[in-house]
Enzyme design. Structure first.
Site, short mmCIF file in Angstrom:
data_model
loop_
_atom_site.label_atom_id
_atom_site.label_comp_id
_atom_site.label_asym_id
_atom_site.label_seq_id
_atom_site.Cartn_x
_atom_site.Cartn_y
_atom_site.Cartn_z
N TYR A 182 -7.42 -6.47 2.64
CA TYR A 182 -7.59 -7.29 3.51
C TYR A 182 -9.24 -7.72 3.97
O TYR A 182 -9.49 -8.51 4.45
CB TYR A 182 -6.86 -7.00 4.87
N LYS A 217 0.09 4.12 -4.88
CA LYS A 217 0.11 3.90 -6.10
C LYS A 217 -0.94 4.57 -6.96
O LYS A 217 -1.55 4.33 -7.76
CB LYS A 217 -0.38 2.26 -6.36
N ASP A 276 6.26 1.14 -5.44
CA ASP A 276 7.52 0.56 -5.96
C ASP A 276 8.82 1.07 -5.78
O ASP A 276 10.07 0.54 -5.45
CB ASP A 276 7.30 0.27 -7.33
N ASP A 317 2.11 -3.77 5.05
CA ASP A 317 2.54 -5.25 5.65
C ASP A 317 3.79 -5.63 4.80
O ASP A 317 4.71 -5.93 5.51
CB ASP A 317 1.58 -6.16 5.02
N ASP A 350 7.87 -5.40 6.51
CA ASP A 350 9.10 -6.56 6.53
C ASP A 350 10.20 -6.15 5.96
O ASP A 350 11.28 -6.55 6.50
CB ASP A 350 8.17 -7.62 5.75
C1 IPM Z 1 1.38 -8.90 9.88
C2 IPM Z 1 1.30 -10.48 9.31
C3 IPM Z 1 -0.34 -10.30 8.94
C4 IPM Z 1 -0.80 -9.29 8.24
C5 IPM Z 1 -0.95 -11.76 8.79
C6 IPM Z 1 -0.26 -13.09 9.83
C7 IPM Z 1 -2.37 -12.09 8.20
O1 IPM Z 1 1.88 -10.59 8.41
O2 IPM Z 1 1.12 -8.81 10.99
O3 IPM Z 1 2.31 -8.42 9.25
O4 IPM Z 1 -0.60 -9.69 6.87
O5 IPM Z 1 -1.31 -8.47 8.52
MG MG Z 2 3.14 -8.99 7.77
#
Ligand code: IPM
Ligand code: MG
Length: 356
Positions: free
Chosen positions: A142, A188, A220, A244, A248
């Site tokens: 990032y 990884k 993975d 990240d 999710d």
């Molecule tokens: C998160 C989001 C952010 C990230 C984006 C919006 C930049 O996906 O907070 O997980 O990738 O960190």
């Molecule tokens: Mg995210």
């Protein structure tokens, strides 16, 4: 009376609606536990681009740095998608994380018993799931330099120093000490040098925590294990991009991304925000689920303000409200006795807080 200054950044899309509900619940809990919250409102993301032409105005960053905590909704939307990368709403979020040195992103994923059917996984796999993703937030791909986009070629740099790894590893082990004493470091290392360094440093840090067991897992495999047997995890420690993605994935195990809070901390001031995005498609309709935002406010009370009882009261109230069958539309199919708007469920949670 104790008094705290909260920098509120509502953001875009559903951000303002859910932030209002979190504030409603915070007012109720601060009343009950005898402290005062002083809110100041600032712009970031698309809302800031519209007014100031930049996603993170100086006044927002200055206010954040002076505050006791930042409570943040969500940012982004189609309207700003075609701007150059450094002017997109997301750049504002990355810049504030970096400037506040909020390198440790804690993303807990736990199952609410009443909502096991909301998960896309079978209920028997969800028994005992209670995990915490500890994601490194201010390094890796990032932020790594150089980063270049040319006509026919583009590249990013994944870079980590031992100091960056050590401080986040410590956070993961400290968290594990208060939980089930297991850390799984996800990487990884069969391909990446950065992952090899992560393993070396984490192994060193682990020596200070003999009670905590440490295992390593390739990313993975971890993605697969999270849907195969999520209950095996306690604390997942990982770098920025892997975290990240995996957080999710972990959120969906719990049934709705609208339920999970997060804390981004470690540096000067922490940022407390739901893990979901700004959901422009449902903004303004009063159907967004404010629970992730409300639980993020609870994390703020616990980690930034040390108001642990107040944090617990909010968490208990949320559980009780779900148990009694109040649901926003996203989870209405799963045991709703009453379907509520964003603002209704916020009011119900703040009433429950008073009773707890
Ligand atoms: C998160 C989001 C952010 C990230 C984006 C919006 C930049 O996906 O907070 O997980 O990738 O960190
Ligand atoms: Mg995210």
């Amino acid at each position: 009376m104790k008094r705290y200054n909260i920098c509120v950044i509502k953001g875009d899309g559903i951000g303002p609606e859910i932030a209002d509900e979190a504030i409603k619940v915070l007012d109720s809990v601060s009343d009950k536990f005898g402290f005062e919250l002083n809110y100041e409102y600032f712009l970031m993301g698309g809302a800031a681009i519209d007014v100031f032409g930049v996603p993170l105005p100086d006044e927002t960053l200055e206010a954040a740095l002076k505050s006791d905590a930042v409570l943040f909704g969500a940012i982004g939307g189609e309207k700003w998608d075609n701007l150059p990368r450094n002017l997109r709403p997301e750049s504002g979020l990355l810049k504030i994380r970096k400037s506040l040195e909020a390198y440790a992103n804690l993303r807990p994923a736990l199952i609410f018993d009443e909502l096991v059917n909301a998960s896309t996984l079978k209920p028997e796999i969800l028994q005992d799931v209670d995990l915490l993703v500890v994601r490194e937030l201010t390094g890796g791909l990032y932020f790594g330099e150089p980063r270049v986009k040319e006509q026919n070629r583009a590249y990013n740099t994944m870079v980590y120093t031992t100091d960056e790894i050590r401080r986040i590893a410590k956070i993961a082990f400290e968290a594990a000490m208060k939980r089930n004493k297991k850390v799984c470091m996800v990487d990884k290392a069969n391909v990446l040098e950065t992952s090899q360094l992560w393993r070396e440093v984490t192994t060193e840090v682990a020596k200070d925590y003999p009670e905590v067991s440490l295992e390593f897992m390739y990313v993975d495999n971890a993605a697969m294990q999270l849907v195969r047997n999520p209950a095996q995890f306690d604390v997942i420690l990982t770098e920025n991009l892997f975290g990240d993605i995996l957080s999710d994935e972990a959120s969906m195990i719990c049934g709705s991304i609208g339920l999970l809070p997060s804390a981004s901390m470690g540096g000067k001031v922490g940022i407390y925000e739901p893990i979901h995005g700004s959901a422009p498609d449902i903004a303004g309709q009063g159907i967004a689920n404010p629970i992730a935002m409300i639980l993020s406010a609870a994390m703020m009370l616990r980690y930034a303000l040390n108001e642990n009882k107040a944090a617990e009261a909010i968490e208990k109230a949320v559980k009780a409200v779900l148990k009694d069958g109040y649901r926003t539309k996203d989870i209405a199919k799963f045991g709703a006795v009453e379907i509520c708007t964003t603002s209704e469920i916020g009011s119900i949670i703040s009433d429950y807080v008073k009773k707890i």
